[in-house]
Design an enzyme around this catalytic site. Structure first.
Site, short mmCIF file in Angstrom:
data_model
loop_
_atom_site.label_atom_id
_atom_site.label_comp_id
_atom_site.label_asym_id
_atom_site.label_seq_id
_atom_site.Cartn_x
_atom_site.Cartn_y
_atom_site.Cartn_z
N ASN A 45 -11.96 5.63 10.39
CA ASN A 45 -12.71 5.72 9.14
C ASN A 45 -13.69 4.54 9.09
O ASN A 45 -13.56 3.58 9.84
CB ASN A 45 -11.77 5.78 7.92
CG ASN A 45 -10.83 4.61 7.85
OD1 ASN A 45 -10.88 3.67 8.63
ND2 ASN A 45 -9.92 4.65 6.88
N GLU A 59 -11.00 -0.23 -0.98
CA GLU A 59 -10.80 0.95 -0.16
C GLU A 59 -11.51 2.15 -0.76
O GLU A 59 -11.37 2.44 -1.96
CB GLU A 59 -9.29 1.23 -0.03
CG GLU A 59 -8.97 2.24 1.03
CD GLU A 59 -7.48 2.26 1.38
OE1 GLU A 59 -7.09 3.15 2.14
OE2 GLU A 59 -6.72 1.39 0.90
N ARG A 60 -12.26 2.82 0.06
CA ARG A 60 -13.01 4.02 -0.33
C ARG A 60 -12.07 5.04 -0.97
O ARG A 60 -11.07 5.44 -0.41
CB ARG A 60 -13.65 4.61 0.94
CG ARG A 60 -14.40 5.90 0.78
CD ARG A 60 -14.89 6.42 2.12
NE ARG A 60 -13.79 6.70 3.05
CZ ARG A 60 -13.91 7.43 4.16
NH1 ARG A 60 -15.09 7.92 4.51
NH2 ARG A 60 -12.87 7.63 4.94
N ASN A 65 0.89 -1.17 0.00
CA ASN A 65 0.00 0.00 0.00
C ASN A 65 0.93 1.22 0.00
O ASN A 65 1.63 1.46 0.98
CB ASN A 65 -0.87 -0.07 1.25
CG ASN A 65 -1.90 1.03 1.37
OD1 ASN A 65 -2.45 1.23 2.45
ND2 ASN A 65 -2.20 1.74 0.31
N CYS A 77 -4.59 -2.79 3.69
CA CYS A 77 -5.32 -1.70 4.33
C CYS A 77 -5.24 -1.92 5.83
O CYS A 77 -5.84 -2.86 6.36
CB CYS A 77 -6.78 -1.68 3.87
SG CYS A 77 -7.77 -0.40 4.66
N GLY A 78 -4.47 -1.07 6.50
CA GLY A 78 -4.26 -1.24 7.93
C GLY A 78 -5.53 -1.05 8.73
O GLY A 78 -5.82 -1.83 9.65
N THR A 79 -6.30 0.00 8.43
CA THR A 79 -7.55 0.19 9.17
C THR A 79 -8.54 -0.93 8.85
O THR A 79 -9.31 -1.34 9.72
CB THR A 79 -8.18 1.55 8.88
OG1 THR A 79 -8.45 1.68 7.48
CG2 THR A 79 -7.29 2.69 9.36
N GLY A 80 -8.50 -1.46 7.62
CA GLY A 80 -9.35 -2.60 7.28
C GLY A 80 -8.99 -3.83 8.10
O GLY A 80 -9.87 -4.56 8.57
N HIS A 137 -15.94 1.22 8.07
CA HIS A 137 -15.75 -0.08 7.42
C HIS A 137 -16.99 -0.95 7.60
O HIS A 137 -17.64 -0.91 8.64
CB HIS A 137 -14.56 -0.83 8.04
CG HIS A 137 -13.24 -0.23 7.71
ND1 HIS A 137 -12.44 -0.69 6.69
CD2 HIS A 137 -12.56 0.80 8.27
CE1 HIS A 137 -11.32 0.02 6.63
NE2 HIS A 137 -11.38 0.94 7.59
N CYS A 160 -5.51 6.12 8.13
CA CYS A 160 -4.89 5.10 7.28
C CYS A 160 -3.84 4.39 8.12
O CYS A 160 -2.82 5.00 8.50
CB CYS A 160 -4.26 5.72 6.04
SG CYS A 160 -3.43 4.50 4.98
N ASN A 163 -15.55 1.68 3.42
CA ASN A 163 -14.53 0.72 3.02
C ASN A 163 -15.12 -0.68 3.14
O ASN A 163 -15.78 -0.99 4.14
CB ASN A 163 -13.30 0.84 3.92
CG ASN A 163 -12.62 2.20 3.80
OD1 ASN A 163 -11.96 2.48 2.82
ND2 ASN A 163 -12.80 3.05 4.81
N ASN A 209 -6.75 10.33 -0.46
CA ASN A 209 -6.84 9.14 -1.29
C ASN A 209 -6.44 9.43 -2.73
O ASN A 209 -6.30 10.59 -3.15
CB ASN A 209 -8.26 8.57 -1.25
CG ASN A 209 -8.50 7.69 -0.04
OD1 ASN A 209 -7.55 7.20 0.58
ND2 ASN A 209 -9.75 7.50 0.32
#
Length: 269
Positions: free
Chosen positions: A148, A199-200, A13, A208-211, A150, A73, A181, A64
């Site tokens: 964010n 990812e949005r 990423n 995707c770390g937050t994912g 998800h 992120c 997301n 983004n």
């Protein structure tokens, strides 16, 4: 004026990182999208601007690939943590986070997850552990906000889902006033998940770390795993820990790719 940047990535990423702590670098959606363009710009999934902060060591702004500014992120947080070194507090639109860089990688305290329907947010009140909604074969996701928004769908095989087609459909559904997301996850072993992410504002991404954080929280809430989870993404693994009543901690690698400069006048605001 020539503006220096660093190209970095976390599990593939990738980011263009601009250090604007000593010299302000104005940024707009138009400029961010132009710099992120892989054909005519530098090229990246997200553009990161590091600025001074009155609340933390630094402020991190995240744009983004389409130029939209977003709240958080995880992979970029690790990249910025690596760049700054040591222990740092980082201000984001999603709140304050903490990073710790070491020879083993970068750990980031991502804060506490938010799980109420109005915190995701969704358009009307509903249970976010078994959301009563679906898009074709993807049904009953979990909603989690980790800075964010998800949604997480648990499926038998992440590779069997046409995420490139379903991802934008779900991302832009009116149910999600801030877009969403989209995470597709499978349990592949005890405390071990496989994950793909739409990812949005970016699209399909290698990591995707937050994912990964949101998906681990969803699995823990559904009692599919224990409280420390390995999450395998196409770009590689992350370790996510969520102690009861505590904050999410994400640990994984980040790396430098190269440095360069661009002409300020070539990327107008």
């Amino acid at each position: 004026m020539r503006i220096p940047f660093r190209k970095m990535h976390g599990l593939g990423n990738d980011f263009v990182v601009i250090d604007a702590r000593e010299m302000a670098v104005p940024m707009s959606p138009r400029r961010a999208a132009a710099l992120a363009d892989r054909r005519t710009g530098i090229g990246c999934d997200q553009l990161i601007v590091i600025e001074p902060s009155l609340r933390a060591n630094v402020r991190m702004r995240i744009f983004n690939n389409d130029g939209s500014e977003v709240e958080a992120c995880g992979n970029a947080s690790r990249a910025v943590g690596l760049l700054l070194g040591g222990t740092q507090t980082i201000e984001t639109l999603g709140g304050l986070i903490r990073s710790d860089a070491s020879t083993q990688g970068v750990s980031v305290d991502m804060g506490a997850p938010r799980m109420r329907w109005d915190e995701i947010p969704v358009a009307y009140a509903m249970d976010t552990l078994e959301m009563p909604v679906g898009w074709e074969e993807l049904e009953n996701p979990v909603g989690v906000n980790v800075g964010n928004p998800h949604v997480i769908f648990f499926v038998a095989d992440v590779d069997a889902v046409d995420l490139e087609r379903l991802g934008p459909m779900i991302e832009n559904d009116p149910l999600f006033p801030e877009r969403i997301n989209v995470n597709i996850a499978s349990r592949v072993g005890p405390d071990h998940l496989a994950l793909r992410v739409w990812e949005r504002g970016v699209g399909l991404t290698r990591a995707c770390g937050t994912g990964a954080c949101a998906t681990a929280v969803a699995a823990i809430r559904r009692k599919l795993t224990g409280r420390t989870v390995r999450v395998d993404l196409p770009g590689g693994p992350l370790t996510i820990a969520w102690p009861e009543g505590g904050n999410i901690e994400m640990t994984g690698p980040a790396a430098f790719s190269f440095e360069g400069m661009f002409e300020d006048a070539e990327y107008p605001l």
